[in-house]
Write an enzyme that holds these catalytic residues in place. Structure first.
Site, PDB file in Angstrom:
ATOM      1  N   HIS A  88      54.751  -5.875  51.599  1.00  0.00           N
ATOM      2  CA  HIS A  88      53.357  -5.589  51.267  1.00  0.00           C
ATOM      3  C   HIS A  88      52.593  -4.968  52.444  1.00  0.00           C
ATOM      4  O   HIS A  88      51.527  -4.403  52.249  1.00  0.00           O
ATOM      5  CB  HIS A  88      52.648  -6.807  50.656  1.00  0.00           C
ATOM      6  N   ASP A 224      60.021 -10.326  50.672  1.00  0.00           N
ATOM      7  CA  ASP A 224      58.875  -9.516  51.101  1.00  0.00           C
ATOM      8  C   ASP A 224      59.109  -8.893  52.483  1.00  0.00           C
ATOM      9  O   ASP A 224      58.490  -9.285  53.466  1.00  0.00           O
ATOM     10  CB  ASP A 224      57.619 -10.397  51.113  1.00  0.00           C
ATOM     11  N   SER A 656      50.815 -11.619  58.259  1.00  0.00           N
ATOM     12  CA  SER A 656      51.868 -11.064  57.414  1.00  0.00           C
ATOM     13  C   SER A 656      52.797 -10.220  58.262  1.00  0.00           C
ATOM     14  O   SER A 656      52.343  -9.400  59.055  1.00  0.00           O
ATOM     15  CB  SER A 656      51.262 -10.195  56.314  1.00  0.00           C
TER      16      SER A 656
END
Ligand code: ARG
Ligand code: GLU
Length: 720
Positions: A88, A224, A656
């Protein structure tokens, strides 16, 4: 007799003490670990030293960590500058390289050799070379009694001098940031590389598996991750993109461990957390969850429900609105988790207890009394006063954000103001830029969906915002539409020139003066002008003034807490997008009565969630095949393929892509999310339910190696 009783009691006390003598809360400064955290970290199982994490004399872990484009974290995992981050985080880059013929989002992307690695203009990777404490010099001219403005101006002057005089190489940069609400200042020498190329990404059915339904949710089964590579000039220094650039030889590259984790194993996460507010008074926490989160959730709830209704009926709208839906849903879901988490853990009650303790300790010390008496009360007072303004701000920004016609009108007004400031002569050149910028907006725009959202959100705005803040101009327009949002929307969407790119182009084709004169006749523009006017005249000024008072008091309250409560609590600075380290233990949690979550997920769970053809839960055929054959190579354990795990590391947005490291500093996973019940950790960390979610490095390597067959990448890495 006594002895027999005392012994078990003592034992019990010891057990309780050893159970949690460590704290997992905190986003610590890597250069201060040796003084503050090293001992505790070692007690929790860490096998390396603080100097192995941050050193200015030798390559250390921090030299493998970069800020990825300023919005995520990434880490170097080979001697050839290979970078690992989240799917992402790489999403925009992957999307920009995708086309209908080569849909890398859908099918994944794997560069088979260096020449196939794809450049990404605008994307950068920033290393931290050194961090210096410059607090003393920065605050040197600050005198008691200075106004906020005076104070900031003498500080800014100093910071400028410090920046100019900082020791650094010509290709490096200097950045200074305030910490502890402005009580301390640190200087960062950084190195930024601008040639960052896309190397690999799994298909979205792996990298985004579970999509919005699973977002913020545990148990999770998302792979991810995506991979990039930093390129440098031939001298190894930052250089603009050139095909002659070479892969970066990093100061430090992470070693990868395939050993996996057990319950209670030590973990740490290094990265660039964006923003937290952990030192608010209880009043402000209450306001955040009861008033501000609630207002934003209410607005997004309505918008999302309408989008969802159309997306389910109409394939075209589903494609157009998928990304928007995800963007709106991400924080909507986060705020709901935050509201619930604070309630569930009695966050406000605990803050109040802490404040009672603070007040009592403060009262016993005359010096502190003199310095800090009344700070907390004033702070609470200002938070009460700011409440209606802050609430209006949130309703206002959610209205403009979620009603796309209003966003378009808002952008047009801002653009015309810009032209006015730069001079009418600039109109023609600036117009092209503006129209180019609006193009993608209309590609994914449905006036039908938007009109319904407008009706619903306008009603909520009118209901939520007191008339005196919405302003008289808005009241007038509202009156003209009979105070009926349906009538308003019919007019606005029927007559506005902003509902399609063609209409907008035609409108803008006219000369600047005509455009400015005509725009008042556009009902959408007129409405947004009225909303803006109301906001500027009645809200933004008092909001800014009150906020300045609050910032000032938060700074004093921060220092007060550090002085008064320093014996009982260790203080870390709120996140501000600078490099931090957080540490914790691999552990499950109990989100509610009778529910107990394990800390590991496996590929079996992916298959349990599998819905053929579904846009969130489809699974690629090749992965199903590998699963059926249990063909996991060296990445599986006992015939199972680990996918994700959780631990009590204190993380937030910006973390992230951060590496999850084991006790030896070896890479064991990649951070990408938090559990829903624990998203309140931004304002109120609670070790009982706050967990970060990581994808296991073995799943990442399994996908690269076994699924994609991209062994050249695995061969670059140092794996133990
Ligand atoms: N919740 C994560 C974060 O805050 C992931 C967001 C992207 N994923 C998604 N399904 N929207 O950034
Ligand atoms: N997904 C978040 C990010 O993009 C990390 C999750 C969190 O907020 O902790 O940074």
């Amino acid at each position: 007799m006594l002895q027999r009783i005392v012994k078990p009691v003592l034992l019990l006390v010891l057990l309780v003490l050893t159970h949690r003598t460590y704290a997992t809360e905190g986003m610590w400064l890597p250069q201060l670990l040796s003084g503050l955290n090293e001992k505790e970290m070692k007690g929790m199982g860490m096998k390396i030293s603080a100097a192995d994490i941050y050193s200015i004399n030798k390559g250390s872990l921090k030299d493998a960590i970069v800020s990825f484009g300023g919005f995520c974290t990434a880490e170097v995992i080979s001697e050839q500058g290979l970078l690992l981050t989240n799917h992402h985080c790489g999403y925009d880059a992957i999307q920009k390289h995708s086309s209908l013929q080569n849909n890398f989002l859908e099918n994944g992307f794997w560069a088979k050799s260096a020449v196939e690695e794809l450049p990404n203009p605008g994307l950068f990777a920033t290393f931290i070379v050194r961090i210096d404490d410059i607090t003393k010099a920065a605050l040197q001219d600050v005198k008691p009694g200075m106004s906020e403005r005076e104070r900031q101006s003498v500080i800014d002057k100093r910071l400028n001098e410090i920046k100019q005089g900082a020791r650094k190489e010509s290709w490096q940069d200097v950045m200074i940031k305030p910490f502890y609400e402005g009580n301390q200042y640190f200087l960062f020498v950084t190195e930024t590389y601008h040639d960052v190329r896309l190397v690999g990404a799994p298909p979205s059915s792996i990298g985004k598996f579970g999509s919005d339904t699973d977002n913020w949710v545990w148990p999770r089964h998302t792979g991810d991750f995506s991979m990039f590579r930093i390129y440098a000039g031939k001298d190894g220094r930052p250089a603009p993109y050139s095909k002659d650039n070479v892969p970066l030889k990093p100061k430090y590259a992470l070693t990868i461990s395939l050993k996996g984790m057990k319950q209670n194993d030590f973990t740490m996460v290094l990265g660039f957390p964006g923003r937290t507010t952990e030192y608010l008074p209880s009043e402000a926490v209450k306001q955040t969850v009861d008033v501000l989160d609630a207002a934003k959730v209410e607005m997004r709830d309505a918008a999302l429900r309408i989008m969802d209704g159309y997306m389910r009926k109409n394939e075209q709208i589903k494609i157009q609105y998928a990304a928007k839906y995800a963007g709106t849903a991400n924080y909507w879901k986060k705020w709901m988790g935050e509201m619930q988490g604070v309630k569930h853990t009695n966050g406000i009650g605990k803050k109040q207890q802490y404040e009672a303790d603070y007040r009592q300790t403060l009262a016993a010390n005359p010096v502190w009394q003199q310095q800090y008496a009344g700070v907390l009360d004033s702070l609470n007072h200002y938070y009460q006063e700011i409440q209606p303004y802050a609430q209006t701000r949130d309703y206002y920004s959610e209205l403009i954000r979620n009603v796309e016609l209003f966003s378009a009108a808002d952008r047009l007004i801002t653009f015309l103001n810009d032209v006015y400031e730069k001079g009418e002569g600039q109109y023609e050149t600036m117009r092209q830029q503006f129209l180019d910028g609006m193009q993608p907006f209309y590609q994914n725009y449905s006036a039908k969906v938007d009109q319904d959202i407008c009706v619903s959100l306008t009603d909520l705005y009118v209901k939520g915002v007191p008339a005196q803040y919405a302003g008289s101009e808005f009241a007038q327009v509202w009156q003209e539409y009979n105070k009926d949002s349906r009538v308003l929307a019919e007019k606005a969407y029927g007559l506005s020139g902003l509902t399609s790119m063609d209409k907008l182009k035609a409108f803008m084709q006219q000369p600047y003066t005509t455009v400015v004169a005509q725009m008042w006749k556009d009902p959408a523009v007129r409405l947004v002008m009225a909303l803006r006017k109301g906001f500027v005249e009645n809200v933004s000024r008092p909001l800014a003034d009150l906020q300045a008072n609050i910032n000032n008091l938060q700074r004093t309250y921060m220092q007060a807490q550090m002085d008064v409560m320093g014996n009982k609590k260790r203080f870390y600075p709120d996140a501000n997008s600078t490099l931090r380290i957080t540490y914790g233990k691999v552990d499950g949690y109990t989100p509610r009565d009778a529910v107990q979550y394990d800390f590991y997920t496996y590929l079996d769970g992916v298959m349990e969630k599998y819905i053929p053809g579904d846009y969130e839960f489809d699974v690629p055929a090749k992965l199903i095949e590998l699963y059926k054959k249990k063909d996991y190579g060296r990445y599986g354990v006992n015939g199972k393929m680990p996918v994700c795990f959780i631990a009590s590391n204190h993380t937030t947005g910006g973390n992230s892509g951060s590496p999850a490291l084991d006790a030896y500093g070896h890479l064991i996973g990649l951070n990408f999310d938090r559990t829903w019940e624990g998203t309140m950790s931004d304002i109120n960390y609670d070790p009982s339910i706050c967990r970060n979610i990581m994808v296991d490095i073995r799943y990442v390597l399994f996908i690269i190696d076994k699924y994609a067959g991209c062994t050249r990448l695995v061969n670059e890495m140092k794996i133990i």
